[in-house]
Design a protein around this motif. Structure first.
Motif, PDB file in Angstrom:
ATOM      1  N   LYS A  39       0.822  -1.214   0.000  1.00 12.18           N
ATOM      2  CA  LYS A  39       0.000   0.000   0.000  1.00 12.18           C
ATOM      3  C   LYS A  39       0.853   1.260   0.000  1.00 12.18           C
ATOM      4  O   LYS A  39       0.534   2.238  -0.652  1.00 12.18           O
ATOM      5  CB  LYS A  39      -0.944  -0.014   1.202  1.00 12.18           C
ATOM      6  N   ILE A  40       1.933   1.234   0.764  1.00 14.10           N
ATOM      7  CA  ILE A  40       2.794   2.412   0.867  1.00 14.10           C
ATOM      8  C   ILE A  40       4.110   2.100   0.168  1.00 14.10           C
ATOM      9  O   ILE A  40       4.804   1.163   0.541  1.00 14.10           O
ATOM     10  CB  ILE A  40       3.038   2.796   2.334  1.00 14.10           C
ATOM     11  N   VAL A  41       4.410   2.866  -0.859  1.00 16.93           N
ATOM     12  CA  VAL A  41       5.580   2.598  -1.671  1.00 16.93           C
ATOM     13  C   VAL A  41       6.330   3.894  -1.920  1.00 16.93           C
ATOM     14  O   VAL A  41       5.723   4.925  -2.183  1.00 16.93           O
ATOM     15  CB  VAL A  41       5.156   2.009  -3.044  1.00 16.93           C
ATOM     16  N   ARG A  42       7.653   3.844  -1.808  1.00 21.93           N
ATOM     17  CA  ARG A  42       8.460   5.000  -2.190  1.00 21.93           C
ATOM     18  C   ARG A  42       8.734   4.878  -3.677  1.00 21.93           C
ATOM     19  O   ARG A  42       9.366   3.927  -4.119  1.00 21.93           O
ATOM     20  CB  ARG A  42       9.758   5.022  -1.378  1.00 21.93           C
ATOM     21  N   THR A  43       8.248   5.851  -4.451  1.00 18.44           N
ATOM     22  CA  THR A  43       8.389   5.748  -5.902  1.00 18.44           C
ATOM     23  C   THR A  43       9.845   5.711  -6.332  1.00 18.44           C
ATOM     24  O   THR A  43      10.181   5.013  -7.283  1.00 18.44           O
ATOM     25  CB  THR A  43       7.666   6.904  -6.633  1.00 18.44           C
ATOM     26  N   GLU A  44      10.728   6.408  -5.607  1.00 21.55           N
ATOM     27  CA  GLU A  44      12.136   6.388  -6.014  1.00 21.55           C
ATOM     28  C   GLU A  44      12.722   4.991  -5.816  1.00 21.55           C
ATOM     29  O   GLU A  44      13.556   4.550  -6.605  1.00 21.55           O
ATOM     30  CB  GLU A  44      12.959   7.454  -5.295  1.00 21.55           C
ATOM     31  N   ALA A  45      12.296   4.275  -4.798  1.00 21.90           N
ATOM     32  CA  ALA A  45      12.767   2.905  -4.586  1.00 21.90           C
ATOM     33  C   ALA A  45      12.224   1.987  -5.679  1.00 21.90           C
ATOM     34  O   ALA A  45      12.937   1.121  -6.193  1.00 21.90           O
ATOM     35  CB  ALA A  45      12.332   2.402  -3.209  1.00 21.90           C
ATOM     36  N   LEU A  46      10.975   2.190  -6.026  1.00 18.94           N
ATOM     37  CA  LEU A  46      10.368   1.387  -7.081  1.00 18.94           C
ATOM     38  C   LEU A  46      11.056   1.659  -8.423  1.00 18.94           C
ATOM     39  O   LEU A  46      11.335   0.734  -9.188  1.00 18.94           O
ATOM     40  CB  LEU A  46       8.871   1.714  -7.163  1.00 18.94           C
ATOM     41  N   ARG A  47      11.351   2.940  -8.690  1.00 19.16           N
ATOM     42  CA  ARG A  47      12.074   3.297  -9.922  1.00 19.16           C
ATOM     43  C   ARG A  47      13.417   2.598  -9.998  1.00 19.16           C
ATOM     44  O   ARG A  47      13.793   2.068 -11.038  1.00 19.16           O
ATOM     45  CB  ARG A  47      12.319   4.810  -9.972  1.00 19.16           C
ATOM     46  N   ALA A  48      14.145   2.609  -8.885  1.00 17.05           N
ATOM     47  CA  ALA A  48      15.458   1.961  -8.853  1.00 17.05           C
ATOM     48  C   ALA A  48      15.319   0.464  -9.110  1.00 17.05           C
ATOM     49  O   ALA A  48      16.114  -0.123  -9.842  1.00 17.05           O
ATOM     50  CB  ALA A  48      16.135   2.209  -7.502  1.00 17.05           C
ATOM     51  N   GLY A  49      14.301  -0.141  -8.526  1.00 20.24           N
ATOM     52  CA  GLY A  49      14.066  -1.566  -8.718  1.00 20.24           C
ATOM     53  C   GLY A  49      13.707  -1.895 -10.152  1.00 20.24           C
ATOM     54  O   GLY A  49      14.197  -2.869 -10.728  1.00 20.24           O
ATOM     55  N   PHE A  50      12.821  -1.079 -10.738  1.00 22.54           N
ATOM     56  CA  PHE A  50      12.419  -1.289 -12.130  1.00 22.54           C
ATOM     57  C   PHE A  50      13.634  -1.161 -13.042  1.00 22.54           C
ATOM     58  O   PHE A  50      13.828  -1.950 -13.954  1.00 22.54           O
ATOM     59  CB  PHE A  50      11.360  -0.267 -12.549  1.00 22.54           C
ATOM     60  N   LYS A  51      14.476  -0.155 -12.768  1.00 21.51           N
ATOM     61  CA  LYS A  51      15.657   0.071 -13.600  1.00 21.51           C
ATOM     62  C   LYS A  51      16.608  -1.121 -13.513  1.00 21.51           C
ATOM     63  O   LYS A  51      17.134  -1.582 -14.523  1.00 21.51           O
ATOM     64  CB  LYS A  51      16.363   1.352 -13.151  1.00 21.51           C
ATOM     65  N   GLU A  52      16.800  -1.615 -12.303  1.00 25.64           N
ATOM     66  CA  GLU A  52      17.691  -2.757 -12.098  1.00 25.64           C
ATOM     67  C   GLU A  52      17.155  -3.989 -12.836  1.00 25.64           C
ATOM     68  O   GLU A  52      17.907  -4.688 -13.514  1.00 25.64           O
ATOM     69  CB  GLU A  52      17.803  -3.048 -10.594  1.00 25.64           C
ATOM     70  N   CYS A  53      15.856  -4.244 -12.715  1.00 30.95           N
ATOM     71  CA  CYS A  53      15.246  -5.384 -13.409  1.00 30.95           C
ATOM     72  C   CYS A  53      15.365  -5.206 -14.919  1.00 30.95           C
ATOM     73  O   CYS A  53      15.640  -6.163 -15.651  1.00 30.95           O
ATOM     74  CB  CYS A  53      13.775  -5.531 -13.026  1.00 30.95           C
ATOM     75  N   TRP A  54      15.152  -3.980 -15.384  1.00 29.94           N
ATOM     76  CA  TRP A  54      15.231  -3.699 -16.824  1.00 29.94           C
ATOM     77  C   TRP A  54      16.620  -4.032 -17.355  1.00 29.94           C
ATOM     78  O   TRP A  54      16.764  -4.638 -18.413  1.00 29.94           O
ATOM     79  CB  TRP A  54      14.892  -2.225 -17.071  1.00 29.94           C
ATOM     80  N   GLN A  55      17.651  -3.624 -16.621  1.00 28.32           N
ATOM     81  CA  GLN A  55      19.023  -3.864 -17.057  1.00 28.32           C
ATOM     82  C   GLN A  55      19.341  -5.356 -17.117  1.00 28.32           C
ATOM     83  O   GLN A  55      20.205  -5.777 -17.873  1.00 28.32           O
ATOM     84  CB  GLN A  55      20.005  -3.129 -16.139  1.00 28.32           C
ATOM     85  N   LYS A  56      18.627  -6.143 -16.333  1.00 29.42           N
ATOM     86  CA  LYS A  56      18.823  -7.605 -16.323  1.00 29.42           C
ATOM     87  C   LYS A  56      17.846  -8.300 -17.284  1.00 29.42           C
ATOM     88  O   LYS A  56      17.770  -9.523 -17.282  1.00 29.42           O
ATOM     89  CB  LYS A  56      18.598  -8.150 -14.911  1.00 29.42           C
ATOM     90  N   ASN A  57      17.078  -7.506 -18.034  1.00 28.89           N
ATOM     91  CA  ASN A  57      16.030  -8.047 -18.906  1.00 28.89           C
ATOM     92  C   ASN A  57      15.026  -8.890 -18.125  1.00 28.89           C
ATOM     93  O   ASN A  57      14.478  -9.859 -18.639  1.00 28.89           O
ATOM     94  CB  ASN A  57      16.633  -8.877 -20.054  1.00 28.89           C
ATOM     95  N   ASP A  58      14.794  -8.503 -16.877  1.00 30.15           N
ATOM     96  CA  ASP A  58      13.861  -9.235 -16.009  1.00 30.15           C
ATOM     97  C   ASP A  58      12.505  -8.527 -16.053  1.00 30.15           C
ATOM     98  O   ASP A  58      12.090  -7.890 -15.104  1.00 30.15           O
ATOM     99  CB  ASP A  58      14.425  -9.278 -14.583  1.00 30.15           C
TER     100      ASP A  58
END
Length: 65
Positions: A11-30
């Motif tokens: 329910k409570i998410v820090r968007t900057e943390a989510l952005r970092a996670g998405f970016k990391e997954c993207w770089q791994k093609n995950d």
């Protein structure tokens, strides 16, 4: 990191943390992890953040190919 290890809806998410996670997954093609995480946060979080939305939309396109 910590969001992925938790279970269920977030329910409570820090968007900057989510952005970092998405970016990391993207770089791994995950792309599956991006889609999974987007499904676990309120949809408005992703819809209202251009960076998150870009990663999510592109992850969907990549997984449909």
């Amino acid at each position: 990191g910590q969001y992925r290890s938790s279970k269920g809806k977030l329910k409570i998410v820090r968007t900057e943390a989510l952005r970092a996670g998405f970016k990391e997954c993207w770089q791994k093609n995950d792309y599956a992890s991006i889609i999974e995480m987007a499904g676990r946060v309120p949809s408005a979080v992703v819809q209202e953040d251009p960076a998150l939305l870009m990663y999510y939309d592109n992850a969907l396109m990549r997984t449909e190919e």
